[in-house]
Design a protein around this motif. Structure first.
Motif, PDB file in Angstrom:
ATOM      1  N   THR A   1      -3.635   5.529   9.815  1.00  0.00           N
ATOM      2  CA  THR A   1      -3.566   4.277   9.071  1.00  0.00           C
ATOM      3  C   THR A   1      -3.132   3.128   9.982  1.00  0.00           C
ATOM      4  O   THR A   1      -3.667   2.017   9.891  1.00  0.00           O
ATOM      5  CB  THR A   1      -2.612   4.421   7.878  1.00  0.00           C
TER       6      THR A   1
ATOM      7  N   TYR B   1       0.845  -1.188   0.000  1.00  0.00           N
ATOM      8  CA  TYR B   1       0.000   0.000   0.000  1.00  0.00           C
ATOM      9  C   TYR B   1       0.883   1.242   0.000  1.00  0.00           C
ATOM     10  O   TYR B   1       2.010   1.225   0.507  1.00  0.00           O
ATOM     11  CB  TYR B   1      -0.920   0.029   1.227  1.00  0.00           C
TER      12      TYR B   1
ATOM     13  N   ALA C   1      -8.947   5.033   5.842  1.00  0.00           N
ATOM     14  CA  ALA C   1      -7.892   4.028   5.747  1.00  0.00           C
ATOM     15  C   ALA C   1      -8.453   2.633   6.029  1.00  0.00           C
ATOM     16  O   ALA C   1      -8.073   1.656   5.363  1.00  0.00           O
ATOM     17  CB  ALA C   1      -6.763   4.348   6.722  1.00  0.00           C
TER      18      ALA C   1
ATOM     19  N   VAL D   1     -10.203   1.156   3.015  1.00  0.00           N
ATOM     20  CA  VAL D   1      -9.266   0.672   2.001  1.00  0.00           C
ATOM     21  C   VAL D   1      -8.605  -0.623   2.451  1.00  0.00           C
ATOM     22  O   VAL D   1      -8.528  -1.603   1.698  1.00  0.00           O
ATOM     23  CB  VAL D   1      -8.200   1.747   1.688  1.00  0.00           C
ATOM     24  N   LEU D   2      -8.140  -0.658   3.699  1.00  0.00           N
ATOM     25  CA  LEU D   2      -7.405  -1.830   4.194  1.00  0.00           C
ATOM     26  C   LEU D   2      -8.299  -3.033   4.451  1.00  0.00           C
ATOM     27  O   LEU D   2      -7.815  -4.158   4.526  1.00  0.00           O
ATOM     28  CB  LEU D   2      -6.662  -1.471   5.481  1.00  0.00           C
TER      29      LEU D   2
ATOM     30  N   ILE E   1      -3.769   4.605  -0.475  1.00  0.00           N
ATOM     31  CA  ILE E   1      -4.781   4.771   0.578  1.00  0.00           C
ATOM     32  C   ILE E   1      -5.401   6.161   0.512  1.00  0.00           C
ATOM     33  O   ILE E   1      -6.618   6.307   0.517  1.00  0.00           O
ATOM     34  CB  ILE E   1      -4.170   4.507   1.971  1.00  0.00           C
TER      35      ILE E   1
ATOM     36  N   THR F   1      -1.652  -0.327  -3.690  1.00  0.00           N
ATOM     37  CA  THR F   1      -2.882   0.447  -3.638  1.00  0.00           C
ATOM     38  C   THR F   1      -2.670   1.737  -2.848  1.00  0.00           C
ATOM     39  O   THR F   1      -2.104   1.707  -1.749  1.00  0.00           O
ATOM     40  CB  THR F   1      -4.002  -0.375  -2.968  1.00  0.00           C
TER      41      THR F   1
ATOM     42  N   LEU G   1       3.733  -0.742   3.929  1.00  0.00           N
ATOM     43  CA  LEU G   1       3.201   0.599   3.723  1.00  0.00           C
ATOM     44  C   LEU G   1       4.298   1.569   3.298  1.00  0.00           C
ATOM     45  O   LEU G   1       5.195   1.887   4.080  1.00  0.00           O
ATOM     46  CB  LEU G   1       2.542   1.091   5.021  1.00  0.00           C
TER      47      LEU G   1
END
Length: 204
Positions: free
Chosen positions: A174, A114, A148, A151-152, A129, A127, A162
């Motif tokens: 996050t 991410y 966050a 998304v996670l 965030i 991806t 990350l």
């Protein structure tokens, strides 16, 4: 129990009675190069040990994300409850952010990449965030964490790698989201000298 106020790093202005880190990152004992994150963590444990089991207000006015994460990891090991205080330069006040993250104590073999914020460094993958954070959400830590987390929540049973490319408050939000989801996190910092990313170990 009285809450202790402590600065993340000394900026030479003497605002706080105590700091975790010196003004210069390379003055931390054991730090010889930028990637010596374990030395930073060991120093944070030493500096925070007197506050074991207590509460601290950690003022994040200066300092690197390496230092902030080292401090949070050390605090988790020492059972220290942390509120991170961020300075709003427009309102000229400090705003507290609760740190929920404590580490998961494990790491999944599989990884998922991410990117904290888009468009900061070359070589990031995965991806994104936060594509952007609206000005009115810079200190809206609940919104940041919920975003966050949304998304996670698409990943499970994997370790989140990350790529760090954003503000300290967004990073903490996050981490808080990942903690609620039971996801271990390995932060990746950018080294301008080597032009590559390297990991920082948070677990203890």
């Amino acid at each position: 129990m009285e809450t202790v106020q402590i600065g993340l790093a000394d900026n030479g202005r003497g605002r706080y009675s105590s700091y975790i880190f010196p003004e210069d990152y390379y003055e931390i004992p054991g730090v010889n190069e930028f990637q010596d994150t374990q030395a930073a963590r060991s120093w944070a444990v030493e500096k925070l040990t007197p506050y074991k089991g207590q509460k601290i207000d950690l003022y994040v006015t200066v300092g690197l994300l390496i230092e902030l994460l080292a401090a949070l990891s050390a605090a988790a090991e020492l059972n220290i409850e942390v509120s991170a205080w961020h300075y709003d330069k427009f309102k000229k006040i400090y705003i507290p952010q609760n740190v929920q993250w404590k580490g998961t104590g494990h790491r999944f073999e599989d990884r998922e990449d991410y990117i904290l914020c888009a468009g900061r460094h070359r070589g990031m993958k995965g991806t994104v965030i936060f594509e952007q954070v609206p000005d009115d959400k810079l200190f809206d830590f609940s919104w940041q964490k919920d975003h966050a987390k949304a998304v996670l929540s698409q990943v499970s049973g994997r370790t989140v790698y990350l790529y760090l490319s954003g503000l300290s408050s967004i990073c903490i939000s996050t981490l808080n989201a990942a903690y609620e989801l039971g996801l271990p996190v390995v932060p990746l910092h950018y080294d301008y000298d080597s032009e590559e990313f390297f990991p920082q170990e948070l677990e203890y």
